[in-house]
Every structure is written in C-alpha cells, then in structure tokens.
Design a protein around this motif. Structure first.
Motif, short mmCIF file in Angstrom:
data_model
loop_
_atom_site.label_atom_id
_atom_site.label_comp_id
_atom_site.label_asym_id
_atom_site.label_seq_id
_atom_site.Cartn_x
_atom_site.Cartn_y
_atom_site.Cartn_z
N ARG A 37 -2.40 0.75 6.37
CA ARG A 37 -2.65 -0.74 5.85
C ARG A 37 -1.37 -1.27 5.48
N SER A 38 -0.33 -0.28 5.08
CA SER A 38 0.98 -0.66 4.74
C SER A 38 1.61 -1.57 5.69
N ASN A 94 -4.19 4.18 3.70
CA ASN A 94 -3.14 3.58 3.06
C ASN A 94 -1.86 3.20 3.85
N HIS A 111 0.84 -1.37 0.00
CA HIS A 111 0.10 0.08 0.02
C HIS A 111 0.76 1.14 -0.14
#
Length: 682
Positions: A363-364, A360, A323
């Motif tokens: 999420r990464s 994101n 992400h």
C-alpha cells in the motif's frame, strides 16, 4: 517476582552454551523464552545473529549496527562487554529523522544504582545479547544482579526494564535512577514532569525520557546531559524488583502527546509490554521456521538473521509515508525511503511471517499511484529534504508480491483491494512504455533522460544499455530504443498473476483478455528474443530488431516466468553453470565473466552478485528440472558470500563474484528477502 531473575538468567546462560534446539535444554534451563511455543524453536535459540555491539565515534558513525522494532524511527545498540564505562547502558538512540541518520547519544538511558548511603554501586557486565526483538544485558555484583532488557512498545517508544535482585543475605536499600548525555548538536534539554525532553533546532523531532516514578531530575546544557532519580526501594534477601524507563522519539507535538497518554497506561502493567514482545517475536520466528525447508541449524540461523534484517529496516507511517514499509538499508546514506522494486520483494518475504506488514508495504507505494497508473520509483518522508522520484518506476513485480501474500493468508479482500490498481499499473506499461505499440514494452523515463530509463530497469549501469538512446512517446513518456527481455518476461508473469486474481474475483472478461495477450507475448519472446546459436535470451533494438548480445541476468527471467521452451531453458542453464560465464567463485555475477566490460569494481551491474538476481536464476532452473544444479550453485552462493553463513556480519547489498567479499550497503533488505524466499522454496 523472585523467580523472574532466575528464569531469565537461565535463558541467557543457555544462549552462551550455543543451544540450537529446544530439545537440548534440560528442565532447569527451561524459561518463559523457551516455553511459549512448546517443543519448538523460539527466539531464544537465535542469539546475536547480528553483531550489534559497538560505540559510535561520532554522531554520523555508520559502523555501529543497531536494533529497532515496530517501525520505530530510532534504534539502539549494545555496548562492548568489556567496556566498564558503559556498563548498564544501551547505546543510542540512532535517529532516522533526516536523510542521513545521526546518533543522538552514546547512551541516553543509563542505569545507576546507589546503596543505603547513596554511594554508587559498581556492576560488571557478564553478558550482552541481541535476541530477535530485544536487547538484554546481564550485570553482576557481590550483593546484587541486574538484568536489563530493551524492547519497543510502539513505533515511537522504547522501553527498558531493569530487573534488580538482592542476592545477599541481608535487606538492602537501593536508590535507582537514570542518566544520559547528548552528542547531537543544536539540541536543548528541558526538565519535564515525567523526566526530560530534548528539543532540536535542525530536526522536526521531539525526544524524551520518561519514568513511571520521578523523585528528582537535573539537566545540564553546556555539555548536554541529565540525571534523574526514579525511586528508592527496600529489598529483602533474594527479593527482586523491576524499574522502568521509556525513550520517546516523535515527529511532532501531537505524536508526542499521544505517546505520553499511552505510556500512562503502560506504566499500570509494564511487564505486559515485555510479554507481548516475546509472544510476537516467537510467533514471527516460528511462522518463518515452519516454512524453512531444512533442519540445518546454520540455515535456520541465516533465516532468522534475514528476518532481523528486514525488521530492523521497518519504518512506520510518518510524513508523506502513509503506510508501514521497509528501508532498503537504515545503515546507508540515501536509502531512507521506500523504493518500488524493493517494496515488492520485501512484501513477498514479509508475507512469510508478517502478512499484515507485507500488505502495508504494498500500500505504501500504491498510495502514490497517479491517474495514468504509474508508481514512482521511490518516496520519502520529508520532501523538503528528498523529493519523490517520478522520473521512472521499477520493473513490474507488484502482482507477484500481492499473490505471494495471498498464498500465505488467503485474504481475498486484499486481492479485491489491489486488483484494480494492479490492472491500472499493468496497462500503464503499454500506454507509456510501448513506443511502436506492438505490445512489447521498453524501459523509459518521464523526463527523457537515459539515466532514469536505466534506473527503471533496476540495473542502473548494465552494459546492455551502453548504446541505448531515448525515443519520445508523448510529453511525459520516453522509451529506450530497445525492448528488454526481462521487462516483458516480468509483464508475462504479471499477466499470469492477474489472471489468477481475476479468476478469484470472477472478472472473466479481464481474465480472457489477459490470457489472449499472454499467449501472443510468450510466442514473441520465445521466437524473437532468443538466439539459438548462443543459447541465450537478449534485448533487441526497436529499429532493426537486432539482438543486443550482452549476457546478463535479464536472460534468467524467462526461466523464472516459465515462458522459455524446455530447450531454451536447457541452453540457458548450461551457460549459467559455465565457469567462464556465471558459475564464478561466487556464482551469478550480473555480467558474464568473459565479457570485456566485466569489472565488479565499476558499479552495481557489471559483475557484482545480487541475491535477488541469483534467486531468479535458481528458481528458474528449478522450474525446468535443473534442481540439482540449482542446489549446488545455491550451496556455493551461501557458503562463499562473506559473512552470510555462521557469522554475525550483516547481509550485504551485493557481493564480489571472484572473492565473495561483501559490497556496498550493509543490512540490505532485498538481499534478506530473497534469502528467505530461497530457504522457504518448495
């Protein structure tokens, strides 16, 4: 197209008049850059918040700062205005494909223009400007003017537009082309149908230069360079035309082919990409400034500099980075990855103007949450070059960051997505970092090393860990033999954020359990981690439970987390404002200035001022009613930190508490993040 050149000239001219408010513009100075959002500040009001002019001495020169966008893995700079050799050229690209960035070229996309007799036309650089999201150059000639603008269309492609106007009273025939050289060794240039391709022997990259029209191209590989003719045009007096070129940097053939297809669509209406860029960056700027609690132009400039710093560190998915996220600093060797603690802080600030990117960023890191619930310390694109660090994690601020994002966009679906992962991570601390199972956690490591355990705190060489030893919990989990007050204050705050999320999701059983746990935790922290004699919070040893009386920023976290009593907060604040302790020339050193080990030259956490830790203190003081003291210290912090205010110097990783000098990495993301968190604080 006739009016385009005049409009953009109005923008750039306005910039050098030093405008800081749209209300100062006259009707003649209004342009597309300043009317996208009527009567509000736009990116045009913030030229050159960072100095991006320079020429790299060699491929590894990190002294030249550069611009990127859209998560690109390549970036560009501006030439010095008085450098005639580089007139009409953007510096770069700087490539971030490997652990250490490299300059591919001094200029890979240099404009050239020839007259009807095919004689080169020599331009002079009038102005160079970095606006948020774009680089612009203004070139002059007795018969012509040129506006060059560089943007990123995607995470792999940069676009340059050359807006050429015939300012003479006669029709002019012009031939336009592009040329460039390659500094990077182990490369081969090849002609292509669209322009040129650059192949690397030691990088998993494909670079290319494409034009929408191509007449002729030549490549020379002995001293790698190319020259291509794009097209010939007739321009009537005062008529103008746009010419375009694109530079692609891709990690594999599939990405490259995808960009080629996308560019075919872009070339149909290339100006739409420039319009979209302007709209997006005006939206970023306005979204942020609407939340900055001041109309002071210097602080607004600082806010936009911080925004630019964050976005220049943005990297899109590539390799094992699944992400989008931010590097701590693109301009520092070894920081080309995503770190957990950094990511939580980046996300909180990104939520102010780019909530989707903030999500994101979260999420990464959670892409790599393991079965036990642990999040690694850091992850990298290419593990053949750098391995993900599973030796430790970082302090638990992830729930705080997720909640900050929710406060901005009220997206309960993101809460629903992240909640079970956050709960699992929270529980992991008590499974793997609670040696005696008393619900008070310790920093530790997966490999039993003390250095990794100190890394886990984020305060690598803090004096409080000097005498610490390791205790084995199980085969893949060790703890320090001390319980840290900041860690458990973070966990208390995390419980509160998880309680709020559980309420939204109607997870009543989890909410009630967390409430019960937090009530007990707060009691212990207030009673057993605070020393009334000295008026400060400390870590304590596991065996004797004696307090480790080193005064550092760990004691500020109970104020930030709102778990101190009013008396405890008052005493702690008195120490913070003490000039012999933490109210140094530049306030908030990471070790009390009267400690025998205080030495800002001996590493990160024995004195240097970190802006994230300063923010915890400032926010904590405000939580308990010490707003005037906090504001006074913040004024000193921002006004005395080298290059922070009213300067195009980069934001630094940390600062010297005695003289305010910038230290360590340039263009540091979490410093920029906490500047924004403070400037938007209610």
């Amino acid at each position: 197209m006739k009016n385009y050149r005049l409009a953009l000239w109005g923008i750039v001219g306005l910039l050098w008049l030093g405008s800081t408010s749209c209300s100062q513009q006259t009707g003649n100075e209004q342009s597309s850059e300043s009317t996208v959002i009527s009567n509000q500040l736009t990116r045009s009001n913030f030229p050159n918040t960072l100095n991006l002019q320079g020429i790299p001495k060699d491929t590894s020169d990190l002294s030249v700062s550069s611009f990127s966008d859209m998560g690109a893995w390549h970036s560009f700079a501006l030439p010095p205005e008085k450098d005639s050799v580089l007139t009409g050229k953007f510096i770069g690209p700087y490539l971030l494909g490997r652990k250490n960035g490299r300059w591919l070229s001094s200029s890979l996309m240099g404009l050239w223009v020839k007259d009807a007799k095919l004689q080169p036309i020599t331009f002079q650089t009038e102005k160079s400007v970095y606006l948020p999201g774009t680089l612009i150059q203004e070139l002059s000639h007795p018969d012509f003017s040129v506006t060059l603008q560089l943007i990123f269309h995607s995470s792999r492609t940069a676009l340059v537009r050359a807006h050429v106007q015939n300012t003479s009273q006669e029709e002019q025939k012009l031939t336009v082309g592009w040329q460039g050289d390659v500094l990077y060794e182990n490369t081969t240039l090849k002609e292509s149908r669209e322009g040129i391709q650059i192949h690397f022997k030691d990088q998993d990259l494909i670079a290319a230069v494409h034009t929408p029209t191509l007449v002729e191209v030549s490549v020379q590989n002995q001293n790698p360079s190319y020259d291509l003719t794009s097209e010939t045009r007739l321009l009537a007096p005062q008529e103008s035309a746009d010419f375009f070129v694109a530079q692609i940097t891709a990690f594999n053939q599939e990405e490259y082919n995808r960009e080629k297809i996308t560019l075919e669509e872009v070339w149909q209406q290339p100006n739409k990409s420039f319009e979209a860029n302007e709209q997006r960056w005006n939206q970023y700027t306005q979204s942020l400034l609407n939340q900055v609690n001041t109309t002071d132009s210097s602080q607004q400039q600082l806010a936009v500099k911080a925004l630019n710093t964050l976005m220049n560190n943005w990297r899109s998915p590539a390799g094992e980075l699944l992400h989008d996220g931010l590097f701590p600093s693109y301009a520092y060797r070894g920081f080309h990855g995503f770190w957990a603690w950094d990511s939580w802080k980046h996300a909180a600030a990104l939520s102010l103007f780019a909530p989707d990117l903030a999500k994101n960023q979260m999420r990464s890191m959670f892409d790599y949450q393991n079965a036990a619930g642990m999040i690694p310390d850091c992850i990298f694109r290419d593990t053949l070059i750098e391995k993900h660090n599973w030796r430790d994690t970082k302090p638990p601020l992830s729930a705080w960051a997720v909640w900050k994002i929710y406060e901005q966009d009220q997206d309960t679906s993101f809460i629903k997505e992240m909640f079970p992962k956050l709960i699992k991570y929270h529980q992991w601390w008590y499974q793997d970092r609670d040696h005696n199972q008393n619900q008070i956690a310790e920093y530790g490591s997966t490999d039993g090393t003390r250095i990794a355990a100190a890394w886990e705190s984020g305060m690598d060489n803090a004096v409080r860990f000097d005498q610490a030893e390791m205790l084995k919990n199980h085969d893949t989990a060790w703890s320090l033999n001390q319980e840290s007050v900041d860690l458990n204050a973070f966990l208390s705050a995390e419980k509160n954020y998880l309680i709020a999320m559980a309420g939204l999701l109607r997870e009543n059983t989890i909410r009630e359990q967390l409430q019960k746990e937090n009530q007990e935790l707060i009691k212990v922290l207030q009673k057993e981690f605070y020393d009334s004699a000295s008026g400060y919070f400390y870590d304590r040893t596991l065996t004797s439970q004696a307090l480790i009386k080193v005064q550092g920023p760990e004691a500020w976290i109970p104020l930030w987390a709102k778990i101190a009593t009013q008396t405890q907060a008052k005493k702690t604040a008195e120490i913070i404002v003490n000039k012999d302790k933490f109210s140094t020339y530049l306030p908030f050193p990471t070790l009390a200035a009267d400690h025998s080990e205080f030495d800002p030259t001996k590493g990160y956490w024995r004195g240097p001022v970190w802006l994230d830790q300063a923010w915890f203190a400032l926010k904590g003081m405000k939580n308990y009613g010490f707003a005037s003291e906090a504001d006074s210290l913040a004024t000193l912090l921002f006004s005395r930190a080298e290059g922070l205010m009213n300067s195009p110097q980069p934001i630094r990783e940390n600062y010297h508490p005695i003289n305010g000098k910038g230290l360590n990495a340039h263009h540091f993301s979490w410093s920029a993040a906490h500047i924004l968190l403070w400037l938007t604080e209610e």
